[in-house]
Enzyme design. Structure first.
Site, short mmCIF file in Angstrom:
data_model
loop_
_atom_site.label_atom_id
_atom_site.label_comp_id
_atom_site.label_asym_id
_atom_site.label_seq_id
_atom_site.Cartn_x
_atom_site.Cartn_y
_atom_site.Cartn_z
CG ASP A 23 40.34 2.55 -34.57
OD1 ASP A 23 41.64 2.51 -34.73
OD2 ASP A 23 39.57 2.44 -35.67
CG ASP A 131 45.90 1.60 -35.02
OD1 ASP A 131 45.70 0.21 -35.30
OD2 ASP A 131 45.66 2.46 -36.15
CD GLU A 132 41.08 -2.20 -35.07
OE1 GLU A 132 39.88 -2.65 -35.25
OE2 GLU A 132 41.88 -2.39 -35.82
#
Length: 415
Positions: A23, A131-132
């Site tokens: 993350d 973003d993950e």
């Protein structure tokens, strides 16, 4: 330790999976700090509507420093400005912060650099948002050195991309996600298989993966306040109250999440990128690197039984200016020689430039069975310089999207 010391023979068997949840911390703000290093440590808000004359807008990301002033993601920009005045309007105010507009193309390009690392290090990768992502690394490492593997992932992202990440390591996806959130920012938390129940027990019920605020209120009404409470709850009562979902949430609270880490759908594109040690003026080295990347991309497409309609290159020049060029073909092909020839031709434009990074991409993928797998199957037509259907910008737009990602999340989904 080298990465080899964190890996093991892929033929070995394993009772427990090893899942990483990666993350990116305050990703938009981290990207802006990569572009403007002087913003490091400063309160920073990335959003829309803060400019003079604008009255409507929202916060996309607030750095941890900005959060100390009460600025939060998805907050109205007017509320953010009340809590944290804009530095540009009040330069002498030590309680003011910096505001930057959302630059999604730049963030996607940074995300693609991160994802290249993840696909290299993971057996399988499941992208959740820009973003993950989850990685299954069961065949890459062992529990005894899983912490070292997770640290290696973090260090590569920091060193090669220049943005921080928090990593959670656990035997299942739900626990890995909670682990990555546990020690933000720039955290690394490893939950060994025998420690899962102990780790989960004190977690607030609202934070259990899949619960959400509405279901959390319903569970609290049943005196279920933590994951431990949910794990110990009567499964028949949960099923009576919430149906099959009740049993599923109880299993996750107990660390019994057997969902496999799988990509979502077919990839939209395939690419490889490589950075140089600083910017190089040696264009022969750039060409050589691009040739190797093109060969790797073509091989990857062949192994995935993917044909491609567009071939493109990406060139990053100082400081971090991203240039993309692409050519579309008359039809889908599987032709490594063509990838080489087209990508090398597209690079000609940058012969006199200093280059920080170079990449090669194939896109507009087709996974259907076809007899024709080379350009000559289409009558020997030359590749066009525009995008598909005559759109000259098609390749440029595609390049900003991440490999094999499931689609862009909305602003409200980001930290």
């Amino acid at each position: 330790m080298t990465l080899d010391e964190y890996t093991q023979d892929a033929s070995s068997t394993r009772e427990e999976r090893i899942v990483l949840h990666v993350d990116m911390d305050c990703f938009y703000a981290s990207c802006e700090r990569r572009r403007e290093p002087e913003l490091a440590g400063e309160p920073l808000v990335v959003g829309m509507g803060y400019e003079a004359g604008k009255t409507v807008g929202a916060v996309a990301t607030a750095s941890y420093e900005a959060r100390e002033y009460g600025v939060e993601s998805a907050q109205a920009i007017s509320a953010a400005l009340d809590r944290l005045p804009r530095k540009a309007n009040d330069p002498d105010n030590p309680e003011a912060g910096y505001y930057r507009p959302v630059d999604i193309d730049y963030y996607q390009n940074v995300a693609s650099e991160v994802k290249e690392i993840l696909y290299e290090l993971g057996d399988t990768v499941r992208e959740v948002s820009i973003d993950e992502a989850y990685l299954d690394v069961t065949e890459r490492t062992a529990w005894e050195v899983a912490e070292g593997f997770g640290r290696h992932v973090k260090q590569r992202i920091s060193r090669e991309v220049g943005v921080p990440a928090s990593v959670g390591v656990a035997p299942d996806m739900s626990t890995a996600k909670l682990a990555s959130d546990y020690d933000k920012p720039d955290g690394l938390v490893v939950v060994q298989p025998e420690e899962v129940r102990k780790f989960l027990a004190p977690i607030d019920i609202a934070d259990v993966h899949g619960v959400g605020p509405v279901r959390a209120r319903e569970l609290r009404a049943l005196d279920i306040e933590t994951a431990g409470d949910l794990a110990d709850a009567d499964p028949y009562e949960l099923e009576a109250e919430f149906g099959d979902r009740g049993r599923e949430l109880r299993r996750r609270a107990r660390g019994e999440d057997d969902r496999p880490v799988e990509p979502r759908g077919d990839p939209k594109s395939l690419s490889r990128e490589s950075s140089f040690d600083g910017a190089t003026q040696d264009f022969d080295a750039v060409r050589e690197q691009a040739a190797a990347l093109g060969e790797a991309v073509a091989d990857r497409a062949s192994r995935k039984n993917a044909f491609y309609r567009t071939i493109g290159v990406k060139v990053v020049t100082p400081p971090y200016d991203v240039h993309t060029r692409a050519e579309s073909l008359p039809g889908p092909v599987d032709d490594p020689d063509l990838v080489h020839d087209v990508s090398q031709g597209l690079l000609d434009e940058f012969a006199d430039e200093a280059v920080r990074k170079v990449g090669v991409r194939v896109s507009n993928l087709d996974f259907s069975e076809r007899d024709q797998t080379s350009l000559t199957g289409f009558g020997g037509d030359e590749p066009s310089t525009g995008g598909e259907d005559g759109d000259a910008d098609e390749g440029d737009r595609d390049w900003s999207r991440d490999d094999e990602r499931e689609g862009q999340a909305s602003l409200g989904e980001f930290e």
